[in-house]
Design a protein around this motif. Structure first.
Motif, short mmCIF file in Angstrom:
data_model
loop_
_atom_site.label_atom_id
_atom_site.label_comp_id
_atom_site.label_asym_id
_atom_site.label_seq_id
_atom_site.Cartn_x
_atom_site.Cartn_y
_atom_site.Cartn_z
N ASP A 134 59.33 30.05 38.07
CA ASP A 134 60.41 30.53 38.59
C ASP A 134 60.30 31.78 39.58
O ASP A 134 60.50 32.01 40.60
N ASP A 135 59.47 32.61 39.31
CA ASP A 135 59.19 33.86 39.77
C ASP A 135 58.07 33.88 40.77
O ASP A 135 57.84 34.78 41.31
N GLY A 136 57.28 32.80 40.74
CA GLY A 136 56.07 32.46 41.75
C GLY A 136 54.91 33.25 41.16
O GLY A 136 53.93 33.13 41.74
N GLU A 137 54.94 33.80 39.94
CA GLU A 137 53.79 34.52 39.24
C GLU A 137 52.73 33.58 38.70
O GLU A 137 51.77 34.03 38.70
N TRP A 138 53.06 32.54 38.29
CA TRP A 138 52.06 31.65 37.65
C TRP A 138 52.09 30.19 38.17
O TRP A 138 53.13 29.65 38.56
N ILE A 139 50.90 29.68 38.28
CA ILE A 139 50.65 28.44 38.60
C ILE A 139 50.10 27.48 37.24
O ILE A 139 49.30 28.14 36.62
N TYR A 140 50.76 26.51 36.60
CA TYR A 140 50.38 25.78 35.48
C TYR A 140 49.81 24.47 35.98
O TYR A 140 50.26 23.89 36.86
N LEU A 149 45.55 25.10 32.10
CA LEU A 149 45.48 26.22 32.46
C LEU A 149 46.57 27.11 33.32
O LEU A 149 47.44 26.34 33.75
N ARG A 150 46.46 28.20 33.46
CA ARG A 150 47.45 28.83 34.37
C ARG A 150 46.57 29.99 35.06
O ARG A 150 45.52 30.87 34.47
N PHE A 151 47.12 30.56 36.05
CA PHE A 151 46.60 31.50 37.11
C PHE A 151 47.53 32.18 37.96
O PHE A 151 48.66 32.02 38.31
N HIS A 152 47.26 33.62 38.23
CA HIS A 152 48.30 34.09 39.35
C HIS A 152 47.68 33.68 40.66
O HIS A 152 46.73 33.87 41.16
N PRO A 153 48.78 32.98 41.29
CA PRO A 153 48.73 32.50 42.87
C PRO A 153 48.63 33.71 43.77
O PRO A 153 47.96 33.69 44.96
N ARG A 154 49.43 34.91 43.30
CA ARG A 154 49.53 35.89 44.26
C ARG A 154 47.91 36.73 44.43
O ARG A 154 47.73 37.48 45.42
N ASP A 155 47.14 36.33 43.47
CA ASP A 155 45.76 37.09 43.42
C ASP A 155 44.71 36.55 44.66
O ASP A 155 43.91 37.11 45.05
N VAL A 156 45.31 35.40 45.31
CA VAL A 156 44.31 35.11 46.27
C VAL A 156 44.56 35.99 47.46
O VAL A 156 43.72 35.73 48.71
#
Length: 381
Positions: A134-140, A149-156
């Motif tokens: 919901d907060d946009g911090e993770w993609i699963y 898997l999960r990762f931070h989309p903001r890191d791109v």
């Protein structure tokens, strides 16, 4: 404002190569939509126009190769294709794809790719769905193996983009599941059981459960839930009910497109589907006209109320009867839940109130919807 809905479709071009075609369905009045009004789909393509929503074409560049079976997600104004496979002239065998993404805010966007670590790349050659927190911090995303898997989309956004892998985590899940829905603490999945060729008359079932994101453990809800074919996503309501847009009544061979409700606590489907939405061939497929339709998608487009959207497509023969055209349908509605008295043993009644609907023509030589997702990350300013 409603969350924008992104659609990925696949089309054959003039050179007989597969190409992606991208659309976004968004509420009229959104800042992003007004800025890009020139991309709005023309009136000639609108079969049923919505006064509240617009359809835009996303003019994205072609990627080097067509990616099959990826997870599809949009977060932080970036579109992600997670995992999957591709074929290229340099490789005879099918190759695993990594995390491919593009910045939707750029005026001249280009695709970037981050390769999975070697020990993970073959686990995600077929992805059973992706979701954004919901907060946009993770993609699963769930793979064909036994890992999620999960990762931070903001890191791109960080220089080099390889910092995405610093948040890359894989967690256990059942083999080859389908990602259905997620809450803040759970990712719901289904492992389908398809009837064998020797028992072709049997109805499909599956193992329904969820991954607990806090304990990083798999929790089985129902080992043999009667399943509804061609339903690919769901919405969780009150952490107790799963709402599905399905073409077949669950556990039967009856063709009856509708919204169906699974009671997680009682481990059973409610006897009646959600009421209030017509089977008119636009909102939902007609009960009488059994035809080829795409997988069905359901998502929540508002967080402050139970406003949902259902998306599906079907093929229609052109007037000259020489070609087929793909019609895409999107309906938005508010879900109302009424408790039937104080007796908790009686399931509540679910009813939907239609807000808007639209149907547009995606053209000829265009396959069904290959994926759809809502942007749960930061909105474009």
């Amino acid at each position: 404002m409603d969350t924008p809905i992104y659609l990925r479709m696949v089309k054959w071009d003039d050179s007989d190569k597969l190409r992606n075609r991208w659309y976004v369905i968004e509420e009229r009045g959104s800042s992003a939509g007004e800025e890009r009004a020139s991309d709005e789909l023309g009136e000639e393509h609108l079969v049923r126009k919505s006064p509240k929503d617009r359809v835009r074409i996303l003019d994205l560049p072609d990627y080097d190769h067509m990616i099959g079976n990826p997870g599809f997600a949009v977060a932080n104004s970036h579109l992600f294709l997670v995992g999957g496979t591709y074929n290229s002239e340099e490789h005879v065998r099918t190759q695993p794809s990594g995390i491919v993404y593009i910045d939707l805010q750029r005026s001249d966007p280009s695709w970037c790719e981050i390769q999975f670590p070697d020990e993970s790349e073959f686990k995600f050659m077929r992805v059973g769905g992706a979701a954004v927190s919901d907060d946009g911090e993770w993609i699963y995303a769930v793979g064909q193996g036994d890992r999620m898997l999960r990762f931070h989309p903001r890191d791109v956004n960080k220089e080099g983009s390889s910092s995405v892998l610093s948040s890359f985590v894989t967690e256990p899940c059942p083999p080859s599941p389908v990602l259905l829905a997620r809450t803040e603490t759970k990712v719901f999945m289904l492992r389908p059981h398809y009837p064998s060729s020797s028992n072709s008359g049997a109805l499909p079932t599956g193992e329904l459960g969820y991954c607990d994101l806090k304990s990083k453990s798999w929790v089985l809800i129902d080992p043999c839930v009667p399943w509804c074919m061609r339903s690919t996503t769901a919405v969780v309501v009150r952490d107790w009910y799963l709402i599905f847009f399905a073409v077949w009544r669950p556990g039967t061979d009856e063709y009856r497109p509708a919204l169906y409700v699974y009671d997680i606590g009682r481990r059973e489907w409610l006897p009646e589907p959600v009421q209030g939405l017509p089977n008119d061939g636009h909102i939902f497929p007609s009960w009488e006209a059994v035809g080829p339709i795409s997988d069905s998608f359901l998502m929540q487009v508002r967080r402050d109320e139970l406003k949902l959207a259902a998306v599906w497509s079907d093929d229609h023969v052109t007037d000259n009867r020489l070609d087929t055209e793909t019609l895409v349908h999107c309906s938005k509605f508010v879900l109302r839940i009424k408790q039937n008295g104080e007796n908790e043993d009686i399931a509540p009644t679910f009813r939907a109130e239609l807000v808007s609907s639209a149907t547009f023509n995606a053209g000829r030589d265009c396959g069904s919807i290959d994926g759809t997702t809502a942007d749960n990350g930061t909105r474009p300013s």
